[in-house]
Design a protein around this motif. Structure first.
Motif, short mmCIF file in Angstrom:
data_model
loop_
_atom_site.label_atom_id
_atom_site.label_comp_id
_atom_site.label_asym_id
_atom_site.label_seq_id
_atom_site.Cartn_x
_atom_site.Cartn_y
_atom_site.Cartn_z
N TYR A 274 3.26 -4.09 -0.50
CA TYR A 274 1.82 -4.23 -0.33
C TYR A 274 0.88 -3.07 -1.10
O TYR A 274 -0.01 -3.67 -1.75
N TYR A 275 1.23 -2.00 -0.95
CA TYR A 275 0.55 -0.96 -1.47
C TYR A 275 0.60 -0.90 -2.97
O TYR A 275 -0.21 -0.70 -3.81
N SER A 276 2.02 -1.10 -3.50
CA SER A 276 1.87 -1.35 -4.89
C SER A 276 1.20 -2.50 -5.65
O SER A 276 0.41 -2.34 -6.65
N ASP B 17 8.39 -8.00 1.69
CA ASP B 17 7.73 -8.06 2.73
C ASP B 17 7.81 -6.75 3.56
O ASP B 17 8.08 -6.56 4.64
N SER B 18 7.02 -5.55 2.76
CA SER B 18 7.00 -4.41 3.11
C SER B 18 6.00 -3.52 2.83
O SER B 18 4.90 -4.12 2.00
N HIS B 19 5.75 -2.31 3.48
CA HIS B 19 4.44 -1.47 2.96
C HIS B 19 4.26 -1.16 1.72
O HIS B 19 3.34 -1.14 1.05
N TRP B 20 5.60 -0.68 0.97
CA TRP B 20 5.53 -0.17 -0.47
C TRP B 20 5.18 -1.30 -1.34
O TRP B 20 4.56 -1.16 -2.46
#
Length: 126
Positions: free
Chosen positions: A95-97, A90-93
């Motif tokens: 999500y973008y991955s 549950d993090s930005h990295w």
């Protein structure tokens, strides 16, 4: 095999959730339906005769398959919303991955679709 790791992993999944059950059913049903109907059509040509044209039958079956894929995606999304989340994902990295992986997968799907065409993708050319 370390059973404790699997037990911990299954602790994150609520298998009694109706959304989860619907997602599992739709994920299993779609390829089963596609393969059974395609094999049946290959052996009997019943869809081609029923629709009056092999191309029209393929387009209708392809449309049904695409609609079933939309239902599957919806069921999967709803199941994911109701399930517990792993803190690390549950993090930005993450999500973008995930977006990058989806973009590459979409590129593969579109390029194979363009190379095979609609009829080649859903029932083959012969």
């Amino acid at each position: 095999v370390d059973v404790a790791a699997m037990a911990r992993l299954f602790g994150y999944v609520d298998m009694t959730d109706s959304g989860f059950i619907a997602a599992v059913f739709s994920i299993a049903f779609n390829p089963f339906f596609w393969n059974v109907v395609a094999r049946w059509e290959h052996k009997t040509r019943a869809l081609s005769r029923g629709f009056g044209s092999p191309h029209f039958a393929c387009y209708c079956l392809g449309t049904v398959i695409l609609l079933l894929n939309c239902v599957r995606s919806h069921c999967f999304t709803e199941a994911m919303k109701s399930q517990p989340k792993l803190e690390g994902l549950d993090s930005h990295w993450a999500y973008y991955s995930g977006l990058a992986i989806m973009a590459v997968g979409t590129l593969f799907v579109i390029s194979s679709f363009l190379a095979l065409g609609f009829t080649g993708t859903f029932l083959g050319k012969h």
